[in-house]
Scaffold this motif. Structure first.
Motif, PDB file in Angstrom:
ATOM      1  N   UNK A 103      -8.241 -16.079  -1.382  1.00  0.00           N
ATOM      2  CA  UNK A 103      -7.412 -15.057  -0.743  1.00  0.00           C
ATOM      3  C   UNK A 103      -6.706 -14.256  -1.833  1.00  0.00           C
ATOM      4  N   UNK A 104      -6.642 -12.940  -1.672  1.00  0.00           N
ATOM      5  CA  UNK A 104      -5.905 -12.096  -2.615  1.00  0.00           C
ATOM      6  C   UNK A 104      -4.412 -12.167  -2.338  1.00  0.00           C
ATOM      7  N   UNK A 105      -3.610 -12.248  -3.410  1.00  0.00           N
ATOM      8  CA  UNK A 105      -2.153 -12.336  -3.244  1.00  0.00           C
ATOM      9  C   UNK A 105      -1.588 -11.093  -2.569  1.00  0.00           C
ATOM     10  N   UNK A 106      -2.120  -9.908  -2.939  1.00  0.00           N
ATOM     11  CA  UNK A 106      -1.647  -8.683  -2.304  1.00  0.00           C
ATOM     12  C   UNK A 106      -1.919  -8.676  -0.817  1.00  0.00           C
ATOM     13  N   UNK A 107      -3.112  -9.138  -0.434  1.00  0.00           N
ATOM     14  CA  UNK A 107      -3.454  -9.216   0.988  1.00  0.00           C
ATOM     15  C   UNK A 107      -2.516 -10.173   1.717  1.00  0.00           C
ATOM     16  N   UNK A 108      -2.196 -11.292   1.085  1.00  0.00           N
ATOM     17  CA  UNK A 108      -1.336 -12.284   1.728  1.00  0.00           C
ATOM     18  C   UNK A 108       0.078 -11.738   1.917  1.00  0.00           C
ATOM     19  N   UNK A 109       0.612 -11.062   0.912  1.00  0.00           N
ATOM     20  CA  UNK A 109       1.964 -10.514   1.039  1.00  0.00           C
ATOM     21  C   UNK A 109       1.994  -9.403   2.080  1.00  0.00           C
ATOM     22  N   UNK A 110       0.947  -8.590   2.149  1.00  0.00           N
ATOM     23  CA  UNK A 110       0.890  -7.564   3.197  1.00  0.00           C
ATOM     24  C   UNK A 110       0.863  -8.203   4.585  1.00  0.00           C
TER      25      UNK A 110
END
Length: 434
Positions: free
Chosen positions: A136-143
């Motif tokens: 999972x991408x960190x940016x995707x998770x924070x979004x």
């Protein structure tokens, strides 16, 4: 929307005396776009600015990229709201440049166009990786945790479930620390935040028990702010070790979450192994010494893909009156202070260009009205979204955001259901918002 020609004074040209105000379109209402609009207003008070965004909401990564428990940093949006409240500055949301409005239309109707579209995709590792491994991408998770309606994780066809009790985060920047902190906190730690509680309960029904953070660099070259790591270590129930040594001493009681930071670990492969994910690394400088680490999920926090800035290729991208700021200019997403400085520097170039030649009149926003979709959102409509999210805040939260475009547009229209009439109409006006 206000009519720009009615709200901004005109600037006579030296050659003709005709009133020709500078008109600038900014594509992207994130921090870089907002800082650009702010600096343009200060540098040329009579300028007319239209800030367009594909989302119905302004502020971009301030709203969807800054961690939801960092409300102090998100407060910069109040500064941006004052920019949009100025005469001659317009927000036009839920409009896709390149689809709803052609880039050539911006060039035709504005004296200058600024690309401030940011970087949307997490950078890939570029190593041997099992396509079925849970990465999972960190940016995707924070979004996702920020209620972004366009979150890739929210749209996953296979659904989204718990990240598990043990995760590996690859990267040693501030985003990696943000993710570790969000996954390690208890519900009480999110008081006064705007976290998406439903999404958080899905990916982390309970605080993650073990978090490994891997960095290929030595510890003194880590890109994170030391204050961020200390904040993580000070969360009650969290114990942080760095290369085996406790960061703040041994905990008094058994920790709820252990964060294990390891430096000089170069990722080699990510494979499925016995129903879990195995991350293989080697020590920096010694490719023969391999280590294996098993976990439930791998989260990459390596920055953003700079090629995403060119995902939409517009005709005229290299025209002399097209400027780039933020991610499209640098290939990286800086912090707010960096974005502000880069915007100020770019605005100097923009104003030098505008003042350095005579310009024919441009229609500005009026020239786009025939292309704007009925669901375009103006700033007053955004205020209705803002008010509705604050009113519906769950206990101990500062707001509860809408998570779909339909909900956002219904709130913009001050309606429980989507109407068939233009959604952003604010009342009687000399022009109809489309």
């Amino acid at each position: 929307m206000r009519t720009p020609a009615e709200t901004a004074p005109n600037r006579p040209t030296a050659a003709t005396g005709d009133a020709v105000p500078f008109r600038v379109a900014v594509v992207g209402a994130g921090p870089s776009g907002c800082y650009t609009a702010q600096a343009l207003c200060k540098g040329q008070p009579d300028i007319e600015i239209v800030v367009l965004d594909s989302l119905p909401t302004p502020f971009g990564l301030v709203r969807y990229g800054i961690a939801p428990d960092h409300q102090g940093a998100k407060a910069v949006s109040r500064q941006f709201e004052r920019v949009f409240a100025q005469p001659g500055v317009e927000f036009v949301g839920n409009v896709s440049v390149g689809t709803d409005v052609g880039f050539e239309s911006l060039l035709e109707n504005f004296h200058a166009v600024v690309l401030a579209t940011g970087l949307g995709a997490d950078r890939h590792l570029g190593i041997d990786q099992d396509p079925d491994a849970r990465v999972v991408g960190a940016g995707d998770l924070i979004r996702l945790l920020n209620s972004d309606p366009d979150s890739r994780l929210r749209r996953r066809r296979d659904g989204l479930d718990s990240l598990g009790t043990e995760v590996v985060i690859i990267g040693t920047g501030n985003v990696a620390v943000d993710v570790a902190r969000l996954l390690a906190k208890s519900d009480l730690d999110f008081i006064a935040s705007d976290v998406d509680d439903d999404a958080l309960r899905t990916v982390a029904p309970d605080p993650v028990r073990t978090i490994h953070i891997l960095g290929r660099c030595p510890s003194h070259l880590a890109k994170w702010d030391t204050s961020m790591v200390k904040e993580l270590a000070q969360v009650v129930g969290v114990h942080v070790t760095v290369d085996g040594a406790p960061l703040l001493g041994e905990p008094e009681v058994s920790p709820r979450t252990t964060v294990d930071v390891r430096f000089e670990r170069v990722p080699v492969s990510i494979r499925r192994h016995d129903g879990r994910i195995r991350v293989t690394t080697h020590r920096a400088g010694d490719s023969h010494l391999a280590d294996h680490l098993d976990a439930d999920t791998v989260i990459t926090a390596l920055g953003f893909d700079s090629s995403a800035a060119q995902a939409a290729r517009f005709d005229g991208l290299d025209a002399p009156n097209v400027f780039r700021v933020g991610g499209p200019a640098t290939g990286r997403l800086g912090n707010l202070a960096e974005n502000r400085k880069l915007a100020a520097d770019t605005v100097k170039d923009i104003l030098a260009f505008l003042r350095g030649r005579e310009h024919r009149p441009r229609a500005g926003l009026d020239g786009l009205r025939g292309q704007l979709p009925a669901s375009a959102v103006g700033f007053e409509a955004w205020r209705r979204i803002d008010d509705a999210e604050i009113r519906r805040a769950r206990p101990d939260r500062c707001r509860t955001k809408f998570t779909t475009r339909d909900e956002l547009l219904a709130a913009a229209a001050d309606s429980a259901v989507l109407p068939s009439t233009p959604l952003a109409t604010t009342g009687p006006s000399t022009t109809q918002e489309k």
